[in-house]
Design a protein around this motif. Structure first.
Motif, mmCIF file in Angstrom:
data_model
loop_
_atom_site.group_PDB
_atom_site.id
_atom_site.type_symbol
_atom_site.label_atom_id
_atom_site.label_comp_id
_atom_site.label_asym_id
_atom_site.label_seq_id
_atom_site.Cartn_x
_atom_site.Cartn_y
_atom_site.Cartn_z
ATOM 1 N N ARG A 259 40.271 41.150 38.792
ATOM 2 C CA ARG A 259 41.300 42.160 39.056
ATOM 3 C C ARG A 259 40.816 43.132 40.125
ATOM 4 N NH1 ARG A 259 45.822 43.707 37.911
ATOM 5 N NH2 ARG A 259 46.781 45.244 36.623
ATOM 6 N N GLY A 260 41.648 43.319 41.142
ATOM 7 C CA GLY A 260 41.317 44.249 42.206
ATOM 8 C C GLY A 260 40.418 43.660 43.284
ATOM 9 N N ALA A 261 40.086 42.370 43.185
ATOM 10 C CA ALA A 261 39.195 41.740 44.160
ATOM 11 C C ALA A 261 39.967 41.329 45.408
ATOM 12 C CB ALA A 261 38.531 40.514 43.554
ATOM 13 N N THR A 262 39.221 41.058 46.450
ATOM 14 C CA THR A 262 39.803 40.525 47.682
ATOM 15 C C THR A 262 40.218 39.078 47.421
ATOM 16 O OG1 THR A 262 38.457 41.961 49.053
ATOM 17 C CG2 THR A 262 39.317 39.960 50.091
ATOM 18 N N LEU A 263 41.433 38.734 47.839
ATOM 19 C CA LEU A 263 41.936 37.366 47.666
ATOM 20 C C LEU A 263 42.035 36.693 49.021
ATOM 21 C CD1 LEU A 263 44.818 38.068 45.102
ATOM 22 C CD2 LEU A 263 42.498 37.266 44.618
ATOM 23 N N ARG A 264 41.723 35.410 49.044
ATOM 24 C CA ARG A 264 41.781 34.642 50.310
ATOM 25 C C ARG A 264 42.214 33.214 50.018
ATOM 26 N NH1 ARG A 264 36.056 36.300 51.719
ATOM 27 N NH2 ARG A 264 37.360 37.993 51.612
ATOM 28 N N PRO A 265 42.513 32.423 51.075
ATOM 29 C CA PRO A 265 42.943 31.037 50.868
ATOM 30 C C PRO A 265 41.936 30.268 50.006
ATOM 31 C CG PRO A 265 43.314 31.669 53.139
ATOM 32 C CD PRO A 265 42.554 32.803 52.491
ATOM 33 N N GLY A 266 42.468 29.514 49.057
ATOM 34 C CA GLY A 266 41.658 28.725 48.133
ATOM 35 C C GLY A 266 41.506 29.381 46.776
ATOM 36 N N ASP A 267 41.761 30.699 46.692
ATOM 37 C CA ASP A 267 41.655 31.399 45.411
ATOM 38 C C ASP A 267 42.804 30.977 44.498
ATOM 39 O OD1 ASP A 267 39.390 32.767 46.191
ATOM 40 O OD2 ASP A 267 40.440 34.632 46.664
ATOM 41 N N THR A 268 42.560 31.077 43.188
ATOM 42 C CA THR A 268 43.578 30.745 42.190
ATOM 43 C C THR A 268 43.536 31.793 41.085
ATOM 44 O OG1 THR A 268 42.039 29.380 40.916
ATOM 45 C CG2 THR A 268 43.352 28.252 42.589
ATOM 46 N N GLY A 269 44.579 31.826 40.284
ATOM 47 C CA GLY A 269 44.584 32.693 39.107
ATOM 48 C C GLY A 269 45.744 33.663 39.081
ATOM 49 N N PRO A 270 45.770 34.464 38.038
ATOM 50 C CA PRO A 270 46.896 35.385 37.851
ATOM 51 C C PRO A 270 47.001 36.446 38.943
ATOM 52 C CG PRO A 270 45.205 35.734 36.160
ATOM 53 C CD PRO A 270 44.820 34.508 36.915
ATOM 54 N N GLU A 271 45.890 36.826 39.556
ATOM 55 C CA GLU A 271 45.948 37.815 40.643
ATOM 56 C C GLU A 271 46.694 37.246 41.852
ATOM 57 O OE1 GLU A 271 44.604 41.176 41.141
ATOM 58 O OE2 GLU A 271 44.899 41.010 38.976
ATOM 59 N N VAL A 272 46.511 35.954 42.109
ATOM 60 C CA VAL A 272 47.212 35.304 43.226
ATOM 61 C C VAL A 272 48.707 35.268 42.926
ATOM 62 C CG1 VAL A 272 47.474 33.172 44.550
ATOM 63 C CG2 VAL A 272 45.191 33.941 43.873
ATOM 64 N N LYS A 273 49.037 34.944 41.688
ATOM 65 C CA LYS A 273 50.450 34.897 41.289
ATOM 66 C C LYS A 273 51.092 36.292 41.411
ATOM 67 C CE LYS A 273 53.309 32.710 37.833
ATOM 68 N NZ LYS A 273 53.341 31.944 36.590
ATOM 69 N N ALA A 274 50.372 37.338 41.016
ATOM 70 C CA ALA A 274 50.884 38.712 41.127
ATOM 71 C C ALA A 274 51.099 39.096 42.592
ATOM 72 C CB ALA A 274 49.907 39.684 40.452
ATOM 73 N N LEU A 275 50.185 38.661 43.485
ATOM 74 C CA LEU A 275 50.357 38.931 44.924
ATOM 75 C C LEU A 275 51.639 38.282 45.436
ATOM 76 C CD1 LEU A 275 49.533 39.783 47.790
ATOM 77 C CD2 LEU A 275 47.993 37.791 47.839
ATOM 78 N N LYS A 276 51.881 37.043 45.047
ATOM 79 C CA LYS A 276 53.108 36.355 45.472
ATOM 80 C C LYS A 276 54.344 37.102 44.972
ATOM 81 C CE LYS A 276 51.357 31.610 45.886
ATOM 82 N NZ LYS A 276 51.499 30.235 45.430
ATOM 83 N N GLN A 277 54.303 37.570 43.725
ATOM 84 C CA GLN A 277 55.443 38.300 43.169
ATOM 85 C C GLN A 277 55.681 39.610 43.928
ATOM 86 O OE1 GLN A 277 54.182 38.557 39.082
ATOM 87 N NE2 GLN A 277 55.087 36.570 38.531
ATOM 88 N N PHE B 268 57.854 36.867 50.935
ATOM 89 C CA PHE B 268 57.366 35.558 50.470
ATOM 90 C C PHE B 268 58.466 34.900 49.659
ATOM 91 C CE2 PHE B 268 55.176 32.769 47.410
ATOM 92 C CZ PHE B 268 54.465 31.968 48.283
ATOM 93 N N ASP B 269 58.778 33.657 50.024
ATOM 94 C CA ASP B 269 59.820 32.930 49.314
ATOM 95 C C ASP B 269 59.343 31.517 48.954
ATOM 96 O OD1 ASP B 269 62.287 32.693 48.122
ATOM 97 O OD2 ASP B 269 63.268 31.950 49.948
ATOM 98 N N GLY B 270 58.049 31.348 48.702
ATOM 99 C CA GLY B 270 57.487 30.024 48.360
ATOM 100 C C GLY B 270 57.358 29.837 46.859
ATOM 101 N N ASP B 271 56.558 28.857 46.482
ATOM 102 C CA ASP B 271 56.366 28.593 45.052
ATOM 103 C C ASP B 271 55.559 29.728 44.425
ATOM 104 O OD1 ASP B 271 53.394 27.909 44.629
ATOM 105 O OD2 ASP B 271 53.902 26.551 46.279
ATOM 106 N N MET B 272 55.731 29.907 43.145
ATOM 107 C CA MET B 272 55.066 31.008 42.445
ATOM 108 C C MET B 272 53.851 30.534 41.643
ATOM 109 S SD MET B 272 56.289 33.847 43.162
ATOM 110 C CE MET B 272 57.621 34.408 44.177
ATOM 111 N N GLN B 273 53.287 29.417 42.036
ATOM 112 C CA GLN B 273 52.073 28.944 41.354
ATOM 113 C C GLN B 273 50.887 29.791 41.787
ATOM 114 O OE1 GLN B 273 51.510 24.764 41.476
ATOM 115 N NE2 GLN B 273 53.637 24.315 40.977
ATOM 116 N N ALA B 274 49.843 29.763 41.000
ATOM 117 C CA ALA B 274 48.683 30.632 41.215
ATOM 118 C C ALA B 274 47.674 30.033 42.184
ATOM 119 C CB ALA B 274 48.026 30.926 39.875
ATOM 120 N N GLN B 275 48.123 29.582 43.343
ATOM 121 C CA GLN B 275 47.249 28.993 44.363
ATOM 122 C C GLN B 275 47.467 29.723 45.687
ATOM 123 O OE1 GLN B 275 45.008 26.366 44.165
ATOM 124 N NE2 GLN B 275 44.505 26.692 46.302
ATOM 125 N N TYR B 276 46.371 30.208 46.275
ATOM 126 C CA TYR B 276 46.442 30.922 47.563
ATOM 127 C C TYR B 276 46.381 29.861 48.652
ATOM 128 C CZ TYR B 276 45.704 35.075 50.544
ATOM 129 O OH TYR B 276 45.825 36.105 51.456
#
Length: 170
Positions: free
Chosen positions: A97-115, A123-131
């Motif tokens: 939580r609160g970490a820097t996110l970059r391509p290849g990262d996964t998890g709930p933080e990535v999903k929250a960023l998309k939301q 952003f209008d792509g899929d809402m899966q937890a993959q950066y």
């Protein structure tokens, strides 16, 4: 069968011919006794027929069949000490939580960023937890609009996080 005179009886039509086998299953030799090599698959040729030709039993092999070992060295299966191919890389653990996110990262933080980016129509792509590439492009577009230059382009770093979290809620 032998008659009283010691002569072997011959079936009708075979007078004068030497039988191919005797009662022992061996071919008779020149003396009328079975040849020793006939019992091990040897020749079963008897004495010459009255016309001088040799009589041979072609149904018995002339020599025993011997199987030779395989031409190559024998191989013994043993456990391999050589390591096999490396296992596939395990997926990255979810970003803290609160970490820097970059391509290849996964998890709930990535999903929250998309939301969050979806809330502001970035952003209008899929809402899966993959950066992936689509999210990287959306973050880069957001950084450009907000004039954020302190984080690498397309990376959700501290400056980008502060600006986006101030505009959205999840």
């Amino acid at each position: 069968m032998l008659s009283g005179g010691g002569e072997e009886e011959r079936p009708a039509g075979l007078s004068g011919a030497t039988p191919l086998t005797s009662a022992t299953g061996r071919a008779p030799g020149p003396t009328g006794t079975p040849t020793p090599d006939a019992s091990v698959g040897g020749s079963t040729t008897g004495p010459p027929a009255p016309d001088g030709t040799l009589v041979t039993d072609l149904t018995t092999p002339t020599a025993p069949v011997v199987r030779s070992p395989s031409p190559g060295p024998s191989r013994t299966v043993s456990p391999s000490r050589t390591p096999g191919p490396p296992p596939p890389p395990s997926p990255l653990p979810p970003a803290p939580r609160g970490a820097t996110l970059r391509p290849g990262d996964t998890g709930p933080e990535v999903k929250a960023l998309k939301q969050r980016l979806h809330q502001i129509d970035m952003f209008d792509g899929d809402m899966q937890a993959q950066y992936g590439h689509a999210l990287e492009s959306a973050v880069a577009d957001y950084q450009k609009r907000q004039h954020i230059t302190s984080d690498p382009t397309g990376v959700y770093g501290p400056a980008t996080r502060r600006a986006l979290e101030a505009q959205t809620s999840v």
